[in-house]
Design an enzyme around this catalytic site. Structure first.
Site, PDB file in Angstrom:
ATOM      1  N   ASP A  56       0.808  -1.212   0.000  1.00 33.87           N
ATOM      2  CA  ASP A  56       0.000   0.000   0.000  1.00 33.87           C
ATOM      3  C   ASP A  56       0.845   1.269   0.000  1.00 33.87           C
ATOM      4  O   ASP A  56       0.598   2.191  -0.785  1.00 33.87           O
ATOM      5  CB  ASP A  56      -0.934  -0.007   1.222  1.00 33.87           C
ATOM      6  CG  ASP A  56      -1.731   1.273   1.344  1.00 33.87           C
ATOM      7  OD1 ASP A  56      -2.783   1.377   0.702  1.00 33.87           O
ATOM      8  OD2 ASP A  56      -1.282   2.183   2.077  1.00 33.87           O
TER       9      ASP A  56
ATOM     10  N   ALA B 271      -4.734   2.784  -0.660  1.00 32.34           N
ATOM     11  CA  ALA B 271      -4.541   2.225  -1.997  1.00 32.34           C
ATOM     12  C   ALA B 271      -5.016   0.770  -2.069  1.00 32.34           C
ATOM     13  O   ALA B 271      -5.637   0.359  -3.052  1.00 32.34           O
ATOM     14  CB  ALA B 271      -3.074   2.328  -2.400  1.00 32.34           C
ATOM     15  N   ASP B 272      -4.724   0.000  -1.033  1.00 28.29           N
ATOM     16  CA  ASP B 272      -5.225  -1.375  -0.965  1.00 28.29           C
ATOM     17  C   ASP B 272      -6.751  -1.392  -0.987  1.00 28.29           C
ATOM     18  O   ASP B 272      -7.374  -2.201  -1.685  1.00 28.29           O
ATOM     19  CB  ASP B 272      -4.744  -2.044   0.328  1.00 28.29           C
ATOM     20  CG  ASP B 272      -3.529  -2.925   0.108  1.00 28.29           C
ATOM     21  OD1 ASP B 272      -3.492  -3.640  -0.895  1.00 28.29           O
ATOM     22  OD2 ASP B 272      -2.614  -2.888   0.945  1.00 28.29           O
ATOM     23  N   THR B 273      -7.346  -0.527  -0.192  1.00 25.28           N
ATOM     24  CA  THR B 273      -8.800  -0.498  -0.074  1.00 25.28           C
ATOM     25  C   THR B 273      -9.446  -0.073  -1.378  1.00 25.28           C
ATOM     26  O   THR B 273     -10.441  -0.664  -1.825  1.00 25.28           O
ATOM     27  CB  THR B 273      -9.214   0.449   1.072  1.00 25.28           C
ATOM     28  OG1 THR B 273      -8.542   0.058   2.274  1.00 25.28           O
ATOM     29  CG2 THR B 273     -10.707   0.392   1.303  1.00 25.28           C
TER      30      THR B 273
END
Length: 400
Positions: A143, A171-173
């Site tokens: 992330d 960013a992951d989410t």
């Protein structure tokens, strides 16, 4: 009521956050999510979180956050027997989600072209840091790497503190929610035509897409973005302000809202001051305006001003901590949290966050708590047609 994705089976071959978050969103909508994990260790997130004891139990808080409602099957995809189990699973599935580095599934002999032969209608979603193509396709990505490369960190903070990482894995989410959206779209076409799909989700691409205003100001208006802290580059007064007690976010973005704010804080003359009378002059003089507004706010607390300004139609809200917002009457009234008592493998009650939307035909929900590692392995193997003796052989061979 029938859940939106009732009858859809999703194979979740993912780890940590982006992929599991995608599959969790699909599960909240009623999909049957089978989490395929590495024997013995499982999803790395099982060992992550703020509670060390849960990490030892392979039920870490980070895992619990986005794996409710799923079934867990352990599978050694490097073994021939394990690959055969996955192929049988694929024949029963509508969707497969994976977040290995590009090329890993192909090297295992389980790439999209192989799986498509087993199930032509399969929606295959591959999530990676940089996507399946391009010079960085094989680069490892977490992330924070994506936050830095996407430009997000460059505009987070102010002139003194930027660049800063956003305080959660944004960013992951975003990658996960983008993948869930893409899968849902592919499922609509699948239901109409029977066609499968290969979806290539890049966390970097997905994050840049969410920066639409920032990116378009540069691409179209030639304005390179700069970090502005808690200020809003589109309007003023719009940002975070000190009150007599606590911080208050105010977004008086419209002229009538600014006039109402000026009157509420006992400073109606601000609306006719040549420095602040118009939107663009307020933006140019935002620092001076903030001093005046905070002076007017000093006589009451943030909570009092929140109530006063709301009645006047001026958007305002206190700056809350995570515990404060979770206890807030608004969140309580929305039934955002699901509660489970004495969860196996955890040994205590837990609460999980549901979806961020409601549906008249049946709200997204999580039916069961997150699974223990391999909890559903044998029952799923039975469902796939394996006999008791065959299941014992798979265990002995460490294929499951």
């Amino acid at each position: 009521m029938t859940a939106a994705l009732s009858g859809v089976r999703v194979l979740d071959l993912t780890n940590v956050l982006a992929g599991p978050f995608c599959a969790y969103q699909l599960g909240l909508l009623g999909a049957d999510v089978v989490k395929v994990e590495v024997p013995e260790s499982g999803d790395l997130a099982r060992q992550l979180g703020a509670d060390a004891e849960l990490n030892k139990k392979k039920m870490g808080a980070s895992f619990l956050a986005q794996n409710g409602g799923k079934k867990s099957l352990t599978l050694n995809l490097k073994s021939d027997a394990g690959k055969e189990v996955l192929l049988r699973l694929v024949r029963t599935a509508d969707v497969l989600v994976e977040n290995f580095r590009p090329g890993v599934m192909d090297r295992l002999g389980l790439g999209y072209e192989i799986l498509k032969k087993a199930n032509p209608k399969l929606v295959y979603c591959a999530i990676s840091g940089f996507g399946q193509g391009g010079p960085m396709r094989h680069a490892p990505a977490y992330d924070q790497i994506v936050q830095g490369m996407s430009g997000v960190m460059s505009i987070t903070g102010d002139q003194e503190s930027a660049p800063l990482r956003v305080g959660y894995p944004v960013a992951d989410t975003i990658g996960g929610i983008t993948a869930a959206f893409a899968v849902a779209a592919a499922l609509v076409r699948q239901s109409r035509s029977g066609e499968g799909e290969f979806i290539d989700v890049s966390m970097l691409d997905s994050t840049i897409v969410t920066m639409g205003w920032i990116v378009s100001n540069y691409l179209i208006a030639g304005k390179e973005p700069v970090p502005m802290g808690n200020e809003n580059f589109t309007a003023a007064p719009s940002g975070t302000f000190r009150t007599g007690e606590g911080l208050l976010n105010i977004a008086a973005n419209k002229q009538e809202q600014f006039v109402a704010l000026a009157e509420a804080i006992g400073r109606p003359e601000l609306a006719t001051d040549e420095r602040f009378a118009e939107r663009e002059t307020r933006k140019r003089n935002r620092k001076a305006l903030k001093v005046e507004v905070e002076a007017g706010l000093a006589g009451k607390s943030a909570a009092e001003w929140e109530s006063i300004l709301a009645k006047l139609g001026v958007p305002a809200g206190r700056v809350l901590s995570v515990p404060q917002v979770l206890a807030h009457p608004q969140i309580q009234s929305r039934d955002l949290l699901a509660h489970f008592e004495q969860v196996p493998g955890v040994g205590r009650d837990i609460s999980l966050v549901r979806a961020g939307f409601k549906m008249a035909g049946g709200n997204p929900d999580v039916a069961t708590p997150p699974p223990q590692l391999g909890e559903h392995t044998d029952s799923l193997l039975v469902e796939l047609g394996y006999s008791a003796a065959e299941i014992a052989q798979l265990h002995d061979a460490k294929a499951v």
